[in-house]
Write a protein that holds these residues in place. Structure first.
Motif, PDB file in Angstrom:
ATOM      1  N   ARG A 224      54.781  10.547  44.978  1.00 42.76           N
ATOM      2  CA  ARG A 224      54.592  11.724  45.802  1.00 42.76           C
ATOM      3  C   ARG A 224      56.017  12.196  46.406  1.00 42.76           C
ATOM      4  O   ARG A 224      57.042  11.496  46.520  1.00 42.76           O
ATOM      5  N   PRO A 225      56.041  13.393  46.552  1.00 45.91           N
ATOM      6  CA  PRO A 225      57.310  14.058  47.070  1.00 45.91           C
ATOM      7  C   PRO A 225      57.492  13.599  48.435  1.00 45.91           C
ATOM      8  O   PRO A 225      56.735  13.196  49.362  1.00 45.91           O
ATOM      9  N   PRO A 226      58.902  13.573  48.900  1.00 50.28           N
ATOM     10  CA  PRO A 226      59.169  13.155  50.331  1.00 50.28           C
ATOM     11  C   PRO A 226      58.810  13.949  51.195  1.00 50.28           C
ATOM     12  O   PRO A 226      58.451  15.551  51.061  1.00 50.28           O
ATOM     13  N   ILE A 227      58.234  13.627  52.312  1.00 50.04           N
ATOM     14  CA  ILE A 227      57.645  14.453  53.307  1.00 50.04           C
ATOM     15  C   ILE A 227      58.854  15.157  54.229  1.00 50.04           C
ATOM     16  O   ILE A 227      59.886  14.084  54.619  1.00 50.04           O
ATOM     17  N   LYS A 228      59.034  16.328  54.283  1.00 48.24           N
ATOM     18  CA  LYS A 228      60.054  16.902  55.182  1.00 48.24           C
ATOM     19  C   LYS A 228      59.744  17.352  56.418  1.00 48.24           C
ATOM     20  O   LYS A 228      58.764  18.194  56.722  1.00 48.24           O
ATOM     21  N   THR A 229      60.340  16.680  57.484  1.00 48.54           N
ATOM     22  CA  THR A 229      60.061  16.950  58.916  1.00 48.54           C
ATOM     23  C   THR A 229      60.744  18.035  59.078  1.00 48.54           C
ATOM     24  O   THR A 229      61.744  18.727  58.589  1.00 48.54           O
ATOM     25  N   LEU A 230      60.579  18.396  60.670  1.00 45.67           N
ATOM     26  CA  LEU A 230      61.247  19.468  61.170  1.00 45.67           C
ATOM     27  C   LEU A 230      62.598  19.206  61.284  1.00 45.67           C
ATOM     28  O   LEU A 230      63.632  20.203  61.015  1.00 45.67           O
ATOM     29  N   GLN A 231      62.997  18.146  61.715  1.00 41.48           N
ATOM     30  CA  GLN A 231      64.367  17.640  61.835  1.00 41.48           C
ATOM     31  C   GLN A 231      64.999  17.538  60.583  1.00 41.48           C
ATOM     32  O   GLN A 231      66.395  18.147  60.350  1.00 41.48           O
TER      33      GLN A 231
END
Length: 96
Positions: free
Chosen positions: A13-20
């Protein structure tokens, strides 16, 4: 590798990008002025366009940072309110 080995493995899975993370990426991509060899780097129009791009970029960072702060505050507030949920009904039921 047999067919069975590949069947049981999940797709990465691709890494989850948070708003930060997005804010940090935008800050890392801030445009830096490049030194010019001539005295007139491209005229007044080019300078105005570059300034406008920098201003838009900084505004985007500011909007995302304020959104991130607001969302964090909402989570904290909702977490604090959760402890009181149902307390009035429970007190009323006990008084009967």
């Amino acid at each position: 590798m047999s067919v069975k080995d590949g069947f049981n493995k999940a797709a990465p899975r691709p890494p989850i990008k948070t708003l930060q993370h997005r804010i940090d990426e935008l800050k890392a991509r801030r445009p830096t002025p490049k030194p010019q060899r001539q005295l007139a780097p491209g005229g007044q129009v080019q300078t105005m366009v570059q300034k406008r791009e920098v201003i838009r970029h900084e505004q985007r960072i500011q909007i995302m940072t304020s959104t991130n702060t607001r969302l964090k505050q909402m989570v904290k507030r909702d977490f604090a309110r959760d402890s009181n949920r149902g307390r009035a009904k429970a007190a009323f039921d006990r008084s009967r």
